[in-house]
Structure formats: structure tokens, C-alpha cells
Design an enzyme around this catalytic site. Sequence first.
Site, PDB file in Angstrom:
ATOM      1  N   GLU A 111     -44.402 -94.449 -12.504  1.00 24.83           N
ATOM      2  CA  GLU A 111     -44.040 -94.113 -13.868  1.00 24.83           C
ATOM      3  C   GLU A 111     -43.340 -92.567 -13.835  1.00 24.83           C
ATOM      4  OE1 GLU A 111     -43.615 -94.879 -18.027  1.00 24.83           O
ATOM      5  OE2 GLU A 111     -44.386 -96.200 -16.467  1.00 24.83           O
ATOM      6  N   ASP A 159     -53.018 -94.437 -19.962  1.00 20.87           N
ATOM      7  CA  ASP A 159     -52.713 -95.897 -20.148  1.00 20.87           C
ATOM      8  C   ASP A 159     -53.169 -96.872 -19.012  1.00 20.87           C
ATOM      9  OD1 ASP A 159     -51.655 -94.615 -22.387  1.00 20.87           O
ATOM     10  OD2 ASP A 159     -49.707 -95.015 -21.833  1.00 20.87           O
ATOM     11  N   GLU A 194     -55.275 -87.219 -27.613  1.00 26.49           N
ATOM     12  CA  GLU A 194     -53.893 -87.549 -27.364  1.00 26.49           C
ATOM     13  C   GLU A 194     -52.950 -86.414 -26.694  1.00 26.49           C
ATOM     14  OE1 GLU A 194     -52.365 -90.741 -27.418  1.00 26.49           O
ATOM     15  OE2 GLU A 194     -53.066 -90.771 -29.394  1.00 26.49           O
ATOM     16  N   HIS A 195     -52.363 -86.507 -25.555  1.00 22.17           N
ATOM     17  CA  HIS A 195     -51.763 -85.448 -25.026  1.00 22.17           C
ATOM     18  C   HIS A 195     -52.669 -84.589 -23.966  1.00 22.17           C
ATOM     19  CE1 HIS A 195     -47.357 -86.268 -25.819  1.00 22.17           C
ATOM     20  NE2 HIS A 195     -47.989 -86.923 -26.914  1.00 22.17           N
ATOM     21  N   SER A 202     -48.342 -99.172 -24.993  1.00 24.17           N
ATOM     22  CA  SER A 202     -48.254 -99.147 -23.564  1.00 24.17           C
ATOM     23  C   SER A 202     -48.096-100.335 -23.154  1.00 24.17           C
ATOM     24  CB  SER A 202     -49.914 -98.653 -22.957  1.00 24.17           C
ATOM     25  OG  SER A 202     -49.389 -98.199 -21.673  1.00 24.17           O
ATOM     26  N   SER A 203     -46.725-101.062 -23.603  1.00 27.86           N
ATOM     27  CA  SER A 203     -46.258-102.117 -23.144  1.00 27.86           C
ATOM     28  C   SER A 203     -45.760-102.070 -21.604  1.00 27.86           C
ATOM     29  CB  SER A 203     -45.156-102.806 -23.777  1.00 27.86           C
ATOM     30  OG  SER A 203     -43.833-101.749 -23.986  1.00 27.86           O
ATOM     31  N   SER A 204     -45.266-100.856 -21.275  1.00 29.70           N
ATOM     32  CA  SER A 204     -44.640-100.530 -19.737  1.00 29.70           C
ATOM     33  C   SER A 204     -45.725-100.767 -18.900  1.00 29.70           C
ATOM     34  CB  SER A 204     -43.537 -99.536 -19.728  1.00 29.70           C
ATOM     35  OG  SER A 204     -44.463 -98.203 -20.312  1.00 29.70           O
TER      36      SER A 204
END
Length: 390
Positions: free
Chosen positions: A168, A180, A41-42, A134-136
Site C-alpha cells: 500500500e 486496516d 483514527e490516525h 477499507s475496500s482496497s
Amino acid sequence: MNTTTRADAGPGTLADRFEAAFGAAPDGVWAAPGRVNLIGEHTDYNEGFVLPFAIDKRAATAVRLRDDSTVRVLSTAGDQGLAEADTADLSPGAVTGWAKYPLGVVWALQQRGIEVPGFDLLLDSDVPLGAGLSSSHAIECAVVTALNELTGSGLGPEEMVTLTQHAENAFVGAPTGIMDQSASLRGASGHAVFLDCRDQSVELVPFRAQEAGLVLLVIDTKVAHSHADGGYASRRASCELGAQVLGVTALRDVAAADLEEARGLLDPLTFRRVRHVVTENDRVLQTVATLRSQGPAHIGRLLDASHASMRDDFEISCPELDLAVDAARRHGAIGARMTGGGFGGSAIALTAGRDERRVRGAVVRAFAEAGFTAPDIFTVTPAAGAGRLP
């Protein structure tokens, strides 16, 4: 905004609903999955390592090209009406709501010198909103896959990854990395995507939890998050500051053995942010090695350590995420961690199939006792990446 066009008119497939809404059949239907990040993550925008996988929840888009420059986008959710724009008038910050994701892809294609005609689009998605899945990006990846085919642009997966990242970052205004999009565009059934974010190289790593008698639970805390908020941007700024002070291109270049020296060069807050990224990169590499040599039942300690690092060093957890992780662990989960950008969203819990019911019940009870909104808990499995549907 025009609310006269309806996406719920008529029964049947998404193509049927498109025809009912727009008066003609679509040129095709394309879909892209959401993703769960198993670990890492990150680390993506620090040119490090990540291990996500595409999930069996996806955004599907029915698209038909037009003979003018008008873009009309509509969602089957049915509560936002029809959004219209002209391809010649797109600019960062000018579009709000979910329409900014497909229109951001159009803008990014244009920035690449690719001519995009007008089109009609109907979206249907079962990727939970605001849950850190990560829907977008699923929307963006479905749209870029469709437009890449329909315009004959010939972009490969790596090019579509960087293009949607540009959409994005520059159009939507969210400073995200490439994880993503990479999972959504390059995922494969039964596998996690081991991604080197420096050179975009990918290796598919088997992650067949079901064959090992395991399930991966997603615990959606219902605490919505946004990548465009200041918390995400400030963490990224801290990482960039850390790399600058340490004299490296990116935190990918800092080894665990360098952390003691880094402590003396960085302020305490920046050091903690750096320490998370450095140790998280190591955890990704250890997880990949463990999956290959021993299987998914042996990665629990790494998931647990990842959550502790995000909670204490990167400070992107929240009470609901911590409670979900703690309750799952106490009642039988092999390992658990928050997943996604943080400040809300979801946790994951790797659990023996025989313990799934107990873990689910324990998390629900813990949320009720704390007075939190009831979580949504479901299982996910690694799925195929974006593509055209039959």
C-alpha cells in the site's frame, strides 16, 4: 487492456464464474473482510492504539496459478475489462485502477524474496468503494492470503500485515498504517480487534451490540475519499514533525499530561494534530476498558468526543459527515463519529435497536434538506478475518 474476457458469463458461484471467464476451475476461493474502525483514527501510524473490527462485507478472489509469469485480473463489476501484467515487470506507479492492489501484493512478495508465478484472478466484492470501509485493503488481504497458501510461503498474520502495508505504501502510494490489514486478517466474529500498532500485539475484545439491544449503523455519505491524496499525507507529516520537535519516537510516547508543555513548543496547527492523536489514544483505552466492564451501551460519549477531535483538531471531517453524526445524535443515537481516514467516506452511529428506524429516517431527511446525495445506510456486525472459503 483486453475486454474480451467476461466475469459475468455463466451463473453460479464465484468459482463457476471464474471457470466461465478463464476456461478452467480455480485452485480455490479466498476472502477478506472490510473493516469498521470503532475508535482510534490516525493513531496507527503514530504507533498508537486502534479498535477496529472486521465486517460482514468482504472481497472474494478466485485464483488459479499459471505455468508462466503472466498475471490476469478481472472483476465481476464488469466495467474495467481484463488487466494483464508480467510478474517481472512490476514497479511502483506503473499500474493504475483496481489492479494495482493485487499486483502490489505480488510486488511486495517479490521484495521479500518470494517467487510468485503467474495466475488468473477473479474478484467479487461487496465492500462499498470509497466509503472508508477499507475496500482496497480487503482486496490486498484476500490476495495475500491466497498467494501465501498457493506458494507455500508460510507467512503468519503479522507478516502478511506488514507485507500488505508495504504494498500500500510503496506500490500504491498511500501512506497508511497497519490498522486496516490487521482487522481484515486478524478479526473474529463478535469481537473488536484491540491492536497495539507499536508491536502488533492483538487482544480480541467482545463487541456484541446485538446482545445488548443495539445496532451499529454505517452511514455512507457517498463522498468518495482517497488515502493517496495530499490531505492524508499532510496529516501524517504533521504528526512526524510533532514527534520530532517533542523528541519522541512517535506520538504514542506523548501523554495527555504533556500536552500543555507541547503547546508551547509547537506551532498551533501541529499542536492540534498532536492533541488529536494523544487524546484519541486515551479514548481507545477508555473504550476497551468500558466494553469489558460495562458493555457497548456505555461508549457513546467516547465516540462523540472522537468525532469532535477529528472535526476540530485533525480537520478531516466534511459537511456530510458532520451532518450524519449530528442528525443521528439528535434523533436517538447513543454515540456517533466519522470512521476511516476522513475527507469523506462513512460515519457510524451506535443506536438502540428500537430507535434504528427513527435514526435512519432522520439522517436521510437531513441530507435531502441540505441538498446532499442520499446516503446509503446499513448495519454491520463483527465478522471473521481472511481465509479460504469452502
